[in-house]
Each structure stands twice: as structure tokens, then as C-alpha cells.
Motif scaffolding. Structure first.
Motif, mmCIF file in Angstrom:
data_model
loop_
_atom_site.group_PDB
_atom_site.id
_atom_site.type_symbol
_atom_site.label_atom_id
_atom_site.label_comp_id
_atom_site.label_asym_id
_atom_site.label_seq_id
_atom_site.Cartn_x
_atom_site.Cartn_y
_atom_site.Cartn_z
ATOM 1 N N GLU A 72 27.471 42.647 17.807
ATOM 2 C CA GLU A 72 28.738 41.956 18.050
ATOM 3 C C GLU A 72 29.815 42.440 17.075
ATOM 4 O O GLU A 72 29.525 42.814 15.937
ATOM 5 C CB GLU A 72 28.568 40.441 17.890
ATOM 6 N N THR A 82 31.697 34.211 27.936
ATOM 7 C CA THR A 82 30.467 34.592 28.649
ATOM 8 C C THR A 82 29.205 34.451 27.812
ATOM 9 O O THR A 82 28.104 34.531 28.359
ATOM 10 C CB THR A 82 30.563 36.056 29.109
ATOM 11 N N GLN A 83 29.322 34.268 26.477
ATOM 12 C CA GLN A 83 28.144 34.330 25.619
ATOM 13 C C GLN A 83 28.072 33.117 24.693
ATOM 14 O O GLN A 83 29.091 32.540 24.316
ATOM 15 C CB GLN A 83 28.184 35.592 24.753
ATOM 16 N N SER A 106 34.450 33.707 23.113
ATOM 17 C CA SER A 106 33.731 34.348 24.215
ATOM 18 C C SER A 106 33.614 33.368 25.372
ATOM 19 O O SER A 106 33.204 32.218 25.191
ATOM 20 C CB SER A 106 32.329 34.793 23.777
#
Length: 589
Positions: A562, A359-360, A357
Motif C-alpha cells: 500500500e 474498495t478495501q 479507500s
């Protein structure tokens, strides 16, 4: 050996995803004419408002998620009743049954009326009946039974405490029990020998060779088909074998040695030193041992030196498991792993790792709060499973009482059928010498056969089989395995030196997180044996802990938003599994 039936390892049908459940709940609500939906009136175009302004849909989805998990556990619950070894019914004198704190006669045998009062309470499950149990010492001044009603406690997630099935405990007169008692005698006379000296120590070599002569020797860990100085006292699960890593490297797991931090608190895993030379050998005279069976509180206490030392011998390890709390060992292990400061120490297949990821970052999910929460939750579930087995099924005698039986038989007061394989062994002779040394030569043979204990109070006031420590440490370690990279090589491994006052480098074969977690489980499990409070086979609780942890992970694997490839871990048997969306599958190879 029968592994727990509800072990979390059986194949199951694919459950609905979290999104499917949400959609289903919305359809049900719509069909019922409810005044709520995914887009409530007035909420059009409000970003992120769907669930926040439609709470009943969310509540229905949460309910259905729990029902689906509960239905799985119901469908896979064992149909067979847990059996026992039959000793309780076989012997009218109850020689093979746990009875500490109840009323005993001068030979250390439990009073049948007192024992029946315990059975009456266990049968009725009426809390008032537990207050009517006939105790050997008044409860205002004596020891008390440890949580017998926990045998019937329920769980709100994961595997029910009554749902695991394990093999019956070895019988009182069996060759296995005699071999186990021989090991306990050797523990009693080798507690002060440093682990780093095991390979060269003459007494350890004698102990290994003696245990290798027993007909039930297969219960002990072996290397090359023999009990050796390199395998003696190490990890092996009753009926399963030695989990990967337990026979490799230093005796003590890195997770009981390496420093770690909890927030800004830095912890060196060093502890007050215990005095040697028999200063901490307890219950080695018959009068004291009998008083303890009747529930008396210990008159003495452990004696410490003004030293700080690392765990370097069995006495240190026994004291560690004397004063730990159920979450402690897995919490320390988790802290050590986080302290590596290396993302590669965690399972790279999980979200947010290995660049998955941009972004996370994992925190509430797949981060410290998530992992620590599950690690903390698993031990209690393991203990309810162990307590069901202890109180409702097996009620196995503790080793200290077995030593009393040997003493009484040798004095010609009773014939308990304890054979010469044990009584003619070097282990028995070594224990007799230790007891006579502790009591002085003038005591003669009156205390022969007793098992010197590492704790002033001896064993706790609950039955032996299975071990509570063996259950809860396995549960916490199994949860950890699901989130870490078990093949990660631990940097800069250490071991305690001969005196326990320093950590020195381990320069042998590489040690992995998975192997050292298994070793941690073995250390905590058999550390209780080394104190004299458990039999080696009581370590079957490892399977209960593993089973409930997998059941817990199975349920929680349904809850993540998720997209995950599954939680993977290697069981104590060596079988690798994947847990995904409530389903457990075996991984080939």
C-alpha cells in the motif's frame, strides 16, 4: 543522559521502494541468463500470475529487502563500547555489583571466587561455563540466574540487542542512589494508601516533602519545580524527563482499568485483593534477606483476601507487575482501543482510514493481525537489549542488597560510605519503624536498614540496570503509537475508588490515548520500583524499548504494498517522528 545510539530517530538515506527492489531483482535475473522473468512462458494473459509463477524473482526481492534493512542497521551501529559506572572495579568487596544466588559471607558480601566464575562464563560465552558457576544454594533446591546468555542473543529484524547505548547507572555511593533508596523506603511504607487519597494523605505529603530535600531530587517527577503529592512516584525517565501525560489525571492508566474484550471473552480488569497491614511485607529480617541472596527459595507466599478489586494502590500495582507477561500490558491496551469502536482512535493517515479507500478494508495490513504481530514481536527485542546491558555491561546491585549494606554498616561491621543524606532522612526513619513493627519490639536494631519487599522472593536473579519491564512495555507501547491517533480523547475515563471494589468516573481534564500509553509505560516501569526490586533510574530501559520498536517499525515500513504517508508517533521526549520506507524523520513542532 545519552539516548540509545541506534534509536531509530537518526536521519537515513532514502532506501529503495519495494517496487524498485522487485524490478532490480528481475533485471539481475535477466542479466544472469536465468530461466525466469516477470512473464514466464505459458503465463501470458493469466491475471495475477506474475509473482506466483516467478518465485525466484520474488525470493531475490525479499533477500534484497532484508539486506537493505540489515545494511542500514550495520551503518548506524554504535562504534563506542558500552561503559559502566566502574563500581565493579572500584570495590574489591563488590558492594555495588549484583550477586544474588551466588555464594555470600555472613555480611551478605559475595565470595570473590563465586563472582569470578560468573565473569568467566560471561567472558567466554561458552554454554558449558555457565553450568560451572559457583552457586550459593544447590541448583536442585535453590534459585537460579535468569538467562545470562541472552546478553549475546541476536535478532533477525530491527535493532540488534547489543546496539543500544544508555547512560551509566548511578554509582553505589552517589547522591542519586541515596535519593533512589529513600524513594524505595517510602514505597515500602505507603503501599496500602489508595491513589485516590494521595492529594490529602499526610504520609504521602511527608514522603513528597522529604524526597524534595535530596540533593539529587531532579531524578524525581516534579510539578512546579517541586516533588509534590501529585507527582510523587509518577513517571520520569532517567536523564530525559516525564513523558507527556504521565503527570495528568488518575495515577493508574486507563489501559489498566477499563474493561475490554478479546473475541467473545469480556475482561474486567479486577484481581484478587492482597491483605494489608504488613501481611505482604517480606525479607524484613536479616537472616531471611541473607538466605535469599544465597539463592534460597522463599518460605512464605503472598496472602490474598477473597475479594476482587481494581488496582487502587501500590501493593496492587506491584502484584500486577509480579505476575504479568511481557505482551500483556500492550495487548490489553490494544484491546481497549479496539473496544472504543471508533475509527477515529486510529491514525487517520494510514490506508483504509478516513475514507481513503472505497474498495478495501485493513486486516492483514494495518489491521489487528498486523498491529498485534508487531506489538508481540517488539518486547522480546527489547529484552535482548536490556539483557545485554544487565549482564555484559552494568551488573548493578539490587535495592534489597543495598538495604543489607546499610544494615551491616549501621551495625559497625563494615564501612560502605553510605551517607547521612539518606541515613538521616525521614524515609530511612519511616523504614526503620516499619521493619521494627514487622519483627516485633524485641528484635531491637538488628534489622534496621533492610528494605521490606512486596514479593516473597524479593528481586529476580538478574542485575538491576536497566529494568526488563521498563524495556518491554515501552517497546509494545511505542509500536501501538505508530498505528493509533495519540490525540484521541478517551471516552468515559475512570479510576478505582478508595477500597478498590468499584470504578468511578474521572471528571478532570481530558485523557488522550498517547498520554495514557505513556502512563501505562510509567505504571509498569515504576510498579516494579514500588515492589522494591528496581531503582527509579532502571527505568532508562524505556529508551531501549522505544529504540528497538522504532527499528522494528523502520524495517516493516519497507514491506507494505500500500502507498502510505508514513507511520507517525510521539517519542517519550515529546518529539514526533515519521517512519516511511525505512527512513525516520523528525516532524517539526
Amino acid at each position: 543522559m545519552t539516548e540509545p545510539t541506534n534509536s531509530g530517530g537518526e536521519q537515513g538515506r532514502e532506501g529503495p521502494s519495494r517496487r524498485q527492489l522487485l524490478q532490480g531483482a528481475a533485471l539481475v535475473a535477466t542479466a544472469a541468463g536465468a530461466a525466469f522473468s516477470f512473464a514466464p512462458a505459458g503465463a501470458a494473459g493469466v491475471p495475477g500470475a506474475i509473482l506466483a509463477q516467478d518465485p525466484l524473482t520474488r525470493a531475490a526481492a525479499a533477500r534484497d529487502l532484508r539486506i537493505e534493512a540489515a545494511n542500514h542497521h550495520f551503518a548506524t551501529a554504535p562504534a563506542a563500547v558500552q561503559t559502566s559506572n566502574g563500581d565493579e572495579a572500584l570495590y574489591p568487596d563488590l558492594r555495588g555489583s549484583f550477586s544474588k544466588t551466588l555464594v555470600h559471607n555472613s555480611a551478605g558480601e559475595v565470595d570473590p571466587v563465586s563472582y569470578q566464575s560468573l565473569l568467566n562464563a560471561l567472558d567466554s560465552r561458552n554454554p558449558a561455563d555457565f553450568e560451572s558457576i559457583s552457586m550459593g544454594t544447590p541448583t536442585t533446591g535453590g534459585n537460579r540466574l535468569v538467562s545470562p546468555q541472552a546478553a549475546y542473543a541476536f535478532e533477525m529484524s530491527g535493532v540488534d540487542g547489543n546496539a543500544c547505548r544508555i547512560a551509566n547507572a548511578p554509582a553505589f555511593a552517589s547522591a542519586t542512589t541515596q535519593a533512589e533508596m529513600a524513594e524505595l523506603y517510602w514505597y515500602a511504607v505507603t503501599r496500602d494508601i489508595a491513589f485516590i487519597d494521595y492529594a490529602s494523605d499526610r504520609v504521602i505529603a511527608t514522603a513528597a516533602a522529604d524526597l524534595d530535600t535530596f540533593s539529587a531530587r531532579a531524578i524525581f517527577p516534579m510539578i512546579g519545580g517541586k516533588v509534590t503529592a501529585s507527582s510523587v512516584f509518577r513517571g520520569k525517565i532517567y536523564g530525559v524527563g516525564s513523558p507527556p501525560g504521565t503527570l495528568a489525571g488518575p495515577f493508574i492508566s486507563q489501559f489498566l482499568l477499563k474493561p475490554f474484550a478479546i473475541g467473545q471473552l469480556r475482561v474486567e480488569q479486577s484481581y484478587p485483593g492482597l491483605k494489608r497491614q504488613g501481611k505482604n511485607q517480606f525479607m524484613a529480617d536479616f537472616a531471611t534477606a541473607l538466605a535469599m541472596q544465597n539463592g534460597a527459595r522463599p518460605a512464605g507466599a503472598a496472602q490474598f483476601q477473597n475479594l476482587s478489586n481494581y488496582i487502587n494502590n501500590m501493593r496492587d500495582l506491584a502484584e500486577w507487575v509480579h505476575n504479568d507477561f511481557p505482551l500483556q500490558s500492550p495487548l490489553h491496551a490494544l484491546s481497549v482501543i479496539f473496544g472504543f469502536g471508533d475509527e477515529a482512535a486510529f491514525d487517520q493517515g494510514l490506508p483504509f482510514f478516513n475514507g481513503r479507500s472505497a474498495t478495501q478494508f485493513g486486516f492483514v495490513d494495518f489491521g489487528l493481525p498486523d498491529i498485534s504481530h508487531l506489538v508481540a514481536q517488539a518486547p522480546r527485542q527489547a529484552l535482548t537489549g536490556a539483557w545485554f546491558q544487565k549482564w555484559a555491561a552494568h551488573r548493578r546491585v539490587r535495592p534489597e542488597a543495598y538495604g543489607i549494606r546499610i544494615n551491616v554498616q549501621n551495625r559497625g561491621l563494615r564501612a560502605y560510605g553510605i551517607g547521612n543524606e539518606l541515613l538521616g532522612s525521614k524515609a530511612y526513619a519511616a523504614a526503620v519503624n516499619e521493619v521494627r513493627r514487622l519483627n516485633g519490639k524485641s528484635s531491637g536494631k538488628s534489622n534496621d536498614g533492610l528494605l521490606p519487599m512486596a514479593f516473597p522472593e524479593g528481586c529476580p536473579a538478574h542485575p538491576a540496570y536497566p529494568g526488563g519491564h521498563s524495556s518491554f512495555v515501552a517497546a509494545g507501547a511505542t509500536v501501538l503509537k505508530a498505528f493509533v491517533n495519540e490525540d484521541y480523547v478517551i471516552p468515559n475515563p475512570v479510576q478505582a475508588n478508595r477500597h478498590g471494589n468499584q470504578l468511578v468516573a474521572w471528571t478532570g481534564a481530558a485523557l488522550t490515548i498517547g498520554g495514557e500509553l505513556n502512563k501505562l509505560v510509567a505504571n509498569v516501569t515504576h510498579g516494579r520500583d514500588s515492589a522494591g526490586v528496581h531503582w527509579r533510574s532502571d527505568g532508562v530501559g524505556n529508551l531501549i524499548g522505544e529504540a528497538v520498536a522504532i527499528g522494528l517499525l523502520r524495517d516493516y515500513s519497507r514491506t507494505y504494498n500500500e502507498q502510505i504517508d508514513g507511520l507517525t508517533l510521539r517519542k517519550f521526549s515529546g518529539q514526533q517522528i515519521k517512519i516511511q520506507n525505512g527512513v525516520v524523520t523528525n516532524i517539526a513542532g
